[in-house]
Write an enzyme that holds these catalytic residues in place. Structure first.
Site, PDB file in Angstrom:
ATOM      1  N   LYS A 106       0.838  -1.208   0.000  1.00  0.00           N
ATOM      2  CA  LYS A 106       0.000   0.000   0.000  1.00  0.00           C
ATOM      3  C   LYS A 106       0.869   1.253   0.000  1.00  0.00           C
ATOM      4  O   LYS A 106       0.670   2.165  -0.797  1.00  0.00           O
ATOM      5  CB  LYS A 106      -0.900  -0.011   1.250  1.00  0.00           C
ATOM      6  N   ASN A 107       1.825   1.290   0.915  1.00  0.00           N
ATOM      7  CA  ASN A 107       2.573   2.531   1.113  1.00  0.00           C
ATOM      8  C   ASN A 107       3.600   2.804   0.023  1.00  0.00           C
ATOM      9  O   ASN A 107       4.253   3.838   0.040  1.00  0.00           O
ATOM     10  CB  ASN A 107       3.236   2.542   2.498  1.00  0.00           C
TER      11      ASN A 107
ATOM     12  N   CYS B  72      -4.980  20.390  11.363  1.00  0.00           N
ATOM     13  CA  CYS B  72      -3.894  21.016  12.143  1.00  0.00           C
ATOM     14  C   CYS B  72      -3.333  22.207  11.377  1.00  0.00           C
ATOM     15  O   CYS B  72      -3.450  22.282  10.168  1.00  0.00           O
ATOM     16  CB  CYS B  72      -2.775  20.022  12.395  1.00  0.00           C
TER      17      CYS B  72
ATOM     18  N   ARG C  77       3.145  19.497  13.914  1.00  0.00           N
ATOM     19  CA  ARG C  77       4.136  18.533  13.472  1.00  0.00           C
ATOM     20  C   ARG C  77       3.732  17.770  12.224  1.00  0.00           C
ATOM     21  O   ARG C  77       4.526  17.069  11.642  1.00  0.00           O
ATOM     22  CB  ARG C  77       4.406  17.560  14.613  1.00  0.00           C
TER      23      ARG C  77
ATOM     24  N   ASP D  96       3.894   0.401  12.503  1.00  0.00           N
ATOM     25  CA  ASP D  96       2.661  -0.184  11.972  1.00  0.00           C
ATOM     26  C   ASP D  96       2.432  -1.612  12.474  1.00  0.00           C
ATOM     27  O   ASP D  96       1.313  -2.106  12.428  1.00  0.00           O
ATOM     28  CB  ASP D  96       2.689  -0.187  10.435  1.00  0.00           C
TER      29      ASP D  96
ATOM     30  N   ARG E  20      -9.168  -0.267   4.111  1.00  0.00           N
ATOM     31  CA  ARG E  20      -8.273   0.734   3.508  1.00  0.00           C
ATOM     32  C   ARG E  20      -6.951   0.108   3.086  1.00  0.00           C
ATOM     33  O   ARG E  20      -6.337   0.551   2.123  1.00  0.00           O
ATOM     34  CB  ARG E  20      -7.942   1.836   4.525  1.00  0.00           C
TER      35      ARG E  20
END
Ligand code: UD1
Length: 429
Positions: free
Chosen positions: A22-23, A118, A123, A317, A409
């Site tokens: 996925k990443n 944010c 951050r 993870d 996801r």
């Protein structure tokens, strides 16, 4: 609302094939924005996050065809006209912000929603923006969006373009490394990213970019060097296997496997994860041809002290996932989370299943229990959701997992793969 229903107690046995990462897929899809012509990606996991990234690219004006049955995606970004990653998609998937580097590199400007509401000082994406700034972009915050623009060269009739720079990351953020590396590809001159993240998915992205015509060296080290080029061209590329899915099935095998053979699993991509599990007594073997085998251990597993760190450290993870295993090992284990502040939300859910986890700041103190008991629980995020599924596999009775949209996801056919190994799990819509 869809849920997983699991009857615990079955032993897992057989083979499972790991899907594409996925990443890596998400970032390479974003990188295709910079390529002329068609990019063809193979081994792309059919998961919701990939569909969201396809939607982001569509909104920008790209043509995207995803053949989910073949795990192949074709992307053509020749006609991109918009430069904006809208809030509704960034909110749904934070990785949408990874289109910022490619858009800025190709068009000299981008507008992205700030994730999680944010502000710019937070951050969350400050390292990305600081990198862009050092490459000559101006960042302006307005109405929850950041507008980033390369300083204009228009006086000379040239398009807006970033310029190469030396960037020292305060923390080896994966997202910042990827966004800055992509931004540097079509910039003028040389960019050096020091203290870069070194996860294998970043190497995969860099290898794709080089295949498309970029000039990136230092791949796999903490100093990436990118020489800007004029153009990237669409190419064919195969996404690497998912190391977090691999780790998930390794832990499933350690929890309740007789013999689980995991194919398309790359040991070296797991950092110290496999080594750590072996030191706990997990019966793991690294075979040739990208295969890892987990067998039932002959001796009792030992508790452990685990601290998450960027690669090659223990992956954050896999922290919720290994915690389930630690819950079942007699004695006291301590897990320290160093990457994210609030990654123990799932502990209360596991405690509802009979686990004994006490959270103290960024430490979890886990006292092993003799059994978990099935209960209705809710996935709080993607990996926490996977951890609850694993807990359900060994729990006494039935576990119902709600909010499984988090799990969908990132895991392709998770329930089907577990069923093929012998688990009693069904998805109820
Ligand atoms: C990626 C992974 C995610 C994984 C994480 C850490 C994707 C889509 N997601 O997320 O699954 O858990 O790496 O391995 O690839 N930070 C800042 N400022 C920034 C950027 C990051 O302070 O500008 C902080 C973050 O808040 C966090 C830490 O750095 O505490 C790590 O973040 P980062 O490595 O950037 O993670 P992501 O790329 O978001």
């Amino acid at each position: 609302m869809a849920k997983f229903v699991i009857k615990g107690g079955n032993q897992l046995n057989g083979k499972v094939k790991i899907s594409g990462a996925k990443n890596s897929a998400l970032k390479i899809m974003a990188a295709s924005i910079m390529a002329t012509g068609t990019t063809i990606l193979k081994n792309v996991p059919a998961i919701d996050d990939v569909l969201t990234m396809a939607e982001v690219l569509n909104i920008l004006g790209a043509e995207v065809n995803f053949n989910t049955a073949q795990n192949e995606i074709k992307i053509n970004c020749n006609d991109i006209k918009a430069f904006e990653a809208p809030y509704e998609l960034v909110r749904k998937m934070r990785a949408s912000i990874l289109v910022a580097g490619p858009l800025l590199s190709r068009f000299g400007e981008v507008k992205i929603a700030i994730p999680g509401g944010c502000n710019i000082g937070s951050r969350q994406i400050d390292l990305h923006l600081k990198g862009f700034e050092l490459m000559g972009a101006e960042n302006r915050l307005e109405h929850g969006y950041v507008y980033s623009r390369a300083i204009s060269n228009s006086a000379k009739g040239l398009k807006r373009k970033l310029k190469g720079s030396e960037i020292n990351l305060e923390f080896p953020s994966r997202g910042a490394t990827e966004n800055i590396m992509m931004a540097a590809c079509l910039s003028s001159g040389k960019t050096i990213i020091n203290n870069a993240a070194k996860e294998p998915e970043i190497n995969d992205l860099a290898n794709f970019l080089n295949k498309a015509g970029a000039k990136i060296s230092g791949i796999g080290t903490d100093s990436l060097i990118i020489e800007g080029v004029e153009e990237l061209k669409g190419c064919e590329y195969e996404i690497m296997p998912d190391s977090i899915e691999t780790g998930t099935f390794i832990v499933a095998g350690a929890l309740c496997g007789k013999k689980v053979e995991i194919n398309d699993a790359i040991w070296d991509n797991m950092g110290i994860f496999c080594q750590k599990l072996k030191s706990m007594g997990v019966n793991l073997e690294n075979k040739a041809d990208k295969t890892i085998i987990v067998k039932k251990s002959k001796t009792a597993l030992k508790p452990a002290y685990i601290s998450t760190l960027p690669f090659p450290g223990f992956p954050t993870d896999l922290q919720p996932i290994v915690t389930v295993l630690l819950c079942t090992i007699p004695g006291i284990s301590v897990v320290t989370e160093n990457v994210f502040e609030n990654r123990f939300m799932y502990a209360d859910e596991l405690n509802r299943m009979g686990a004994n986890i006490k959270i103290d700041g960024h430490h979890a103190v886990i006292t092993g229990v003799s059994k978990l008991s099935g209960a209705p629980v809710s996935a709080t995020d993607l990996r926490a959701g996977a951890a609850l599924v694993l807990a359900g596999l060994i729990a006494d009775g039935t576990t119902e997992i709600y909010e499984i949209h988090h799990i969908l996801r990132g895991y392709e056919n998770f329930d089907k793969k577990l069923r093929n190994l012998g688990a009693d799990i069904i998805k109820v819509s």
